[in-house]
Every structure is written in structure tokens, then in C-alpha cells.
Design a protein around this motif. Structure first.
Motif, PDB file in Angstrom:
ATOM      1  N   UNK A   1      -2.445   7.308   4.748  1.00  0.00           N
ATOM      2  CA  UNK A   1      -1.156   7.849   4.299  1.00  0.00           C
ATOM      3  C   UNK A   1      -1.249   9.360   4.097  1.00  0.00           C
ATOM      4  N   UNK A   2      -2.361   9.834   3.506  1.00  0.00           N
ATOM      5  CA  UNK A   2      -2.524  11.280   3.343  1.00  0.00           C
ATOM      6  C   UNK A   2      -2.644  11.969   4.699  1.00  0.00           C
ATOM      7  N   UNK A   3      -3.359  11.361   5.657  1.00  0.00           N
ATOM      8  CA  UNK A   3      -3.474  11.972   6.989  1.00  0.00           C
ATOM      9  C   UNK A   3      -2.089  12.107   7.623  1.00  0.00           C
TER      10      UNK A   3
ATOM     11  N   UNK B   1       0.846  -1.199   0.000  1.00  0.00           N
ATOM     12  CA  UNK B   1       0.000   0.000   0.000  1.00  0.00           C
ATOM     13  C   UNK B   1       0.880   1.247   0.000  1.00  0.00           C
ATOM     14  N   UNK B   2       1.935   1.236   0.794  1.00  0.00           N
ATOM     15  CA  UNK B   2       2.825   2.398   0.863  1.00  0.00           C
ATOM     16  C   UNK B   2       3.476   2.672  -0.484  1.00  0.00           C
ATOM     17  N   UNK B   3       3.943   1.630  -1.167  1.00  0.00           N
ATOM     18  CA  UNK B   3       4.562   1.809  -2.481  1.00  0.00           C
ATOM     19  C   UNK B   3       3.551   2.349  -3.491  1.00  0.00           C
TER      20      UNK B   3
ATOM     21  N   UNK C   1      -8.409   6.120  -4.067  1.00  0.00           N
ATOM     22  CA  UNK C   1      -8.402   4.871  -3.330  1.00  0.00           C
ATOM     23  C   UNK C   1      -8.427   5.116  -1.817  1.00  0.00           C
ATOM     24  N   UNK C   2      -9.398   4.516  -1.129  1.00  0.00           N
ATOM     25  CA  UNK C   2      -9.499   4.666   0.318  1.00  0.00           C
ATOM     26  C   UNK C   2      -8.279   4.110   1.047  1.00  0.00           C
TER      27      UNK C   2
END
Length: 113
Positions: free
Chosen positions: A89-91, A25-27, A83-84
Motif C-alpha cells: 500500500x505504501x509503494x 488490509x486496505x481499511x 506491519x509488513x
């Protein structure tokens, strides 16, 4: 809609090429963010607006839904997917850039790297 929201343009959303090995998910988030840096700017402007209006808590889910709505109104026929999986990651990226907002967002531990 505030003038701050109107000032930031919305570009066509770009998605990374998914060919090759499965990515974390991070990538995937990092690839998506690199292709769409304007999304962070919109989220920052929306968060700043909420904080300036006195909201003590801001939900990244709410910001995502508002961004989806605004994008749908600003474009015609463009299939747009935010994408949820990227919400946490955005927070975290918002808090990294704006530690003064730490009381506005609640974050939990990541389940995957």
C-alpha cells in the motif's frame, strides 16, 4: 545518514483501535496512515535519496527495514511495529504521489482489497 533523513522527525507510532468488525488490509492501512502520516514523508525522503543517488530499483521492503532501524536508534524502549501488510500500500501511495518513480518500484496485483 543524509541530511534529508535527519530533517524529518519521527513521531510516536500510533495504532488504530481494532475494536469491532474485522477490517480489510486496505481499511487497516488507511486508519494506520491517517494516524501516522509522517511515515509516508520518511518513505518519500528515503526514496528520493535513492533515486537522486542513481539507484534504478528501490525495494519497499528495504525502505521498511531501514525505517525500523532508524526508529529503533532514535527512540528508547518504544515498541514499534510497522506491519509488513502495508508495504504494497505504501509503494502504491508513493507511486500515486510520484509517478516519475514508476520505474524504481515493481508492483504486483493485490491479493486482497
Amino acid at each position: 545518514m543524509t541530511s534529508m533523513q535527519l530533517e524529518l522527525p519521527m513521531a510516536p507510532l500510533r495504532h488504530p483501535d481494532r475494536a469491532g468488525e474485522p477490517l480489510s488490509i486496505q481499511d487497516r492501512f488507511e486508519a494506520f496512515h491517517q494516524l501516522n502520516p509522517w511515515i509516508l514523508g520518511k518513505l518519500e525522503a528515503m526514496t528520493a535519496d535513492c533515486v537522486d543517488r542513481g539507484l534504478r530499483r528501490v525495494g519497499i521492503g528495504m525502505l521498511f527495514e531501514v525505517l525500523r532501524y532508524e526508529y529503533g536508534r532514535a527512540t528508547c524502549g518504544d515498541a514499534w511495529k510497522l506491519n509488513n501488510d502495508y508495504r504494497s500500500r505504501y509503494a502504491r501511495l508513493l507511486l500515486e504521489r510520484h509517478p516519475e518513480w514508476s520505474s524504481a518500484f515493481e508492483t504486483r496485483g493485490l491479493r486482497s482489497a
